[in-house]
Design an enzyme around this catalytic site. Structure first.
Site, PDB file in Angstrom:
ATOM      1  N   GLY A  33      -2.799 -25.123  22.350  1.00  0.00           N
ATOM      2  CA  GLY A  33      -3.350 -23.824  22.346  1.00  0.00           C
ATOM      3  C   GLY A  33      -4.313 -23.734  21.023  1.00  0.00           C
ATOM      4  N   HIS A 450       6.848  12.634  -7.657  1.00  0.00           N
ATOM      5  CA  HIS A 450       6.529  13.609  -6.857  1.00  0.00           C
ATOM      6  C   HIS A 450       5.060  13.966  -7.051  1.00  0.00           C
ATOM      7  CE1 HIS A 450       6.874  17.861  -5.657  1.00  0.00           C
ATOM      8  NE2 HIS A 450       6.287  18.313  -6.736  1.00  0.00           N
TER       9      HIS A 450
END
Ligand SMILES: Cc1cc2nc3c(=O)[nH]c(=O)nc-3n(C[C@H](O)[C@H](O)[C@H](O)COP(=O)(O)OP(=O)(O)OC[C@H]3O[C@@H](n4cnc5c(N)ncnc54)[C@H](O)[C@@H]3O)c2cc1C
Ligand SMILES: NC(=O)c1ccc[n+]([C@@H]2O[C@H](COP(=O)([O-])OP(=O)(O)OC[C@H]3O[C@@H](n4cnc5c(N)ncnc54)[C@H](O)[C@@H]3O)[C@@H](O)[C@H]2O)c1
Length: 475
Positions: A33, A450
């Site tokens: 392929g 945070h």
């Protein structure tokens, strides 16, 4: 007859086996392929190169919800397609040329090959090859349902759909797995009308039940999702479109589409290798049977010098697993007295759809069975993105983190995330599972930035309510 020290069937993950250990030795690479295999040419890489612009298009359309009005002026399919494949085709061709022309000890056969005995092969044009060691890395291929009309030129698989000339106006996708979820998103984001026909009652059924259920609900908002539906027939209309007949809970339905994508799974390429001629064992689903070291089995015993890896033999059809197995086989080929085993304990996966999904470890059902069998208690937490500051910023109402752990030890058994950047958010959880970090230590043994989205992982860990003591100082 040409003899080699090493023959590799498949230039996908197999290509990485040619390490400096093989300098000065004769190596054959055989691939009928496109050089580079599935991931590079028709798999992970081009799909994600379509997913990224699809995310941009979808974000524009989603902006109004947050007060940003930015109409999507258009999507230039051909430009996107050509940008992607100009890049990919050059990489494939560069890899082919390097193997074929630049490495003196490597011979590239651009042909399909089959076994004639455990150490001998014959190519499609009749060239005979023998080798001391052979690695089968022949991958898998899409399988099509036997529905009437599947041979129409408008019917594609993932092998061809990314190269079509025009963005189709209407698409039917058959199947409810990874490829259906990813292409459904890409086409819909680009403006195509998408119908997805799924045989069962949910999409992504191999994943955790909460993920499958919630993803299916989201998919139904974005596409014409037809559950419990089979495709009875496809017929070409005079204008070149396809007439589709579906059977589902509402009876028979008919619709016209411009393109059909069959996303109904992949089969290993074992059947094309004539492994029976070599006496190799296969599993029920056709995969080549291997042991933990990647050695191919015959009547249950390893065949000396014959190895396999990736989709042709693996429990997983995932590139990072094929890569890992290639590293294991690569080591084992040159260290016969110090064999390594593949580690398949915590294999993660992500689905690059909308919402994105990532998972690692056991599903809830598997964790229930596992903990029950071992007589230990299961802890479970579901934390919504919308419960964290960054989730508020996104006005998120769909994302969540689901964790499964042993209650007493805090050992994580499974993690499932659906939502923005799930494939990145999951990585610390994969790390915790692989390195044995318990939930409480992970949650409180480190800072969490945070107000980053990672706080949803921190909060999910805290919500687990495991009873173990954290092993490190709490922060
Ligand atoms: C659309 C799509 C998207 C994907 N996305 C992801 C993703 O995001 N993440 C992820 O982890 N995985 C993804 N995958 C899966 C991933 O691509 C595969 O798991 C991986 O590429 C398998 O690698 P491999 O080396 O086993 O096989 P391949 O890369 O398929 O290589 C096998 C090679 O062997 C050759 N071959 C086969 N038979 C023969 C023969 N008889 N003789 C000679 N040559 C032969 C083939 O031509 C092929 O080049 C995706 C797959 C698809 C189809
Ligand atoms: N992000 C990723 O990691 C990624 C992306 C794409 C593909 N992949 C890999 O490639 C593999 C193949 O993808 P896929 O989506 O084709 O397979 P899949 O196994 O994920 O899904 C196949 C779907 O087709 C359905 N189906 C099977 N036969 C059918 C039939 N005859 N008629 C109707 N429906 C049928 C199944 O029920 C399932 O819903 C995946 O399993 C995955 O391992 C991975």
């Amino acid at each position: 007859m040409t003899h080699f020290d090493l023959a590799i069937i498949g230039s996908g993950s197999g290509n990485s086996l040619i390490t400096p250990d093989w300098d000065g030795k004769r190596v054959a690479v055989i691939d009928g392929g496109t050089f580079g295999g599935t991931c590079l040419n028709v798999g992970c890489i081009p799909t994600k190169m379509f997913v990224y612009p699809a995310q941009l298009a979808a974000a524009v359309s989603d902006g109004a919800r947050l007060g940003v009005d930015a109409p999507l002026a258009g999507v230039r399919w051909r430009d996107i397609r050509d940008r992607i494949f100009t890049r990919i085709d050059a990489i494939s061709e560069g890899g082919r040329r390097y193997r074929a022309e630049e490495l003196e000890n490597v011979t590239l056969y651009s042909e399909y090959v089959r076994f004639t005995s455990p150490h001998s092969l014959v190519t499609a044009t009749g060239e005979k090859i023998t080798a001391d060691q052979i690695v089968v890395a022949a991958g898998s291929r899409p399988v099509l349902p036997d529905t009437p009309g599947m041979d129409l030129p408008q019917v594609h698989t993932s092998d061809t759909v990314m190269r079509v000339d025009e963005l189709p106006r209407r698409v039917l996708i058959i199947g409810g797995g990874y490829i259906a979820a990813e292409f459904g998103f890409v086409f819909a984001a680009f403006g195509t009308e998408v119908t997805v026909a799924v045989r069962s009652g949910a999409m992504l059924r191999s994943l955790d039940e909460t993920v499958s259920e919630r993803f299916t609900a989201e998919a139904a908002k974005q596409w014409n999702l037809q559950l419990n539906t089979t495709v009875d027939s496809l017929k070409e209309n005079a204008d070149g479109s396809v007439h589709v007949v579906l059977s589902g809970p509402a009876g028979t339905q008919e619709l016209d589409v411009d393109l059909v994508l069959a996303a109904t799974g992949r089969v290993p390429n074992t059947d094309r290798l004539d492994v029976a001629a070599a006496g190799f064992d296969t599993r029920e689903d056709g995969r080549l049977a291997v042991d933990g070291y990647g050695r191919v089995l015959s009547s249950g015993a390893p065949v000396p010098g014959v190895w396999a890896l990736g989709d042709v033999s693996s429990d997983y059809q995932l590139k990072h697993v094929a890569n890992h197995e290639a590293r294991v086989v690569s080591h084992n080929l040159v260290h016969p007295d110090d064999l390594r085993k593949a580690d398949h304990r915590f294999v993660p996966a992500a689905v690059f759809s909308s919402p994105q999904i990532a998972s690692v470890g056991m599903t809830e059902e598997e964790a229930c069975t596992d903990t029950e069998a071992r007589g230990v208690e299961l802890a479970l937490a579901v934390q919504e993105y919308g419960s964290t500051a960054y989730g508020w910023a996104m006005e998120d109402s769909t994302g969540f983190v689901k964790l499964l752990a042993e209650k007493e030890s805090g050992r994580l058994l499974g993690a499932h995330i659906m939502g923005h950047e799930a494939s990145m958010l999951i990585q610390p959880l994969i790390q915790a599972m692989e390195f044995g970090l318990d939930a409480a230590t992970m949650a409180r043994g480190q800072y969490w930035i945070h107000p980053a989205l990672t706080e949803v992982v921190e909060n999910a860990l805290l919500s687990l309510k495991t009873t173990e003591k954290p092993g490190r100082n709490r922060l």
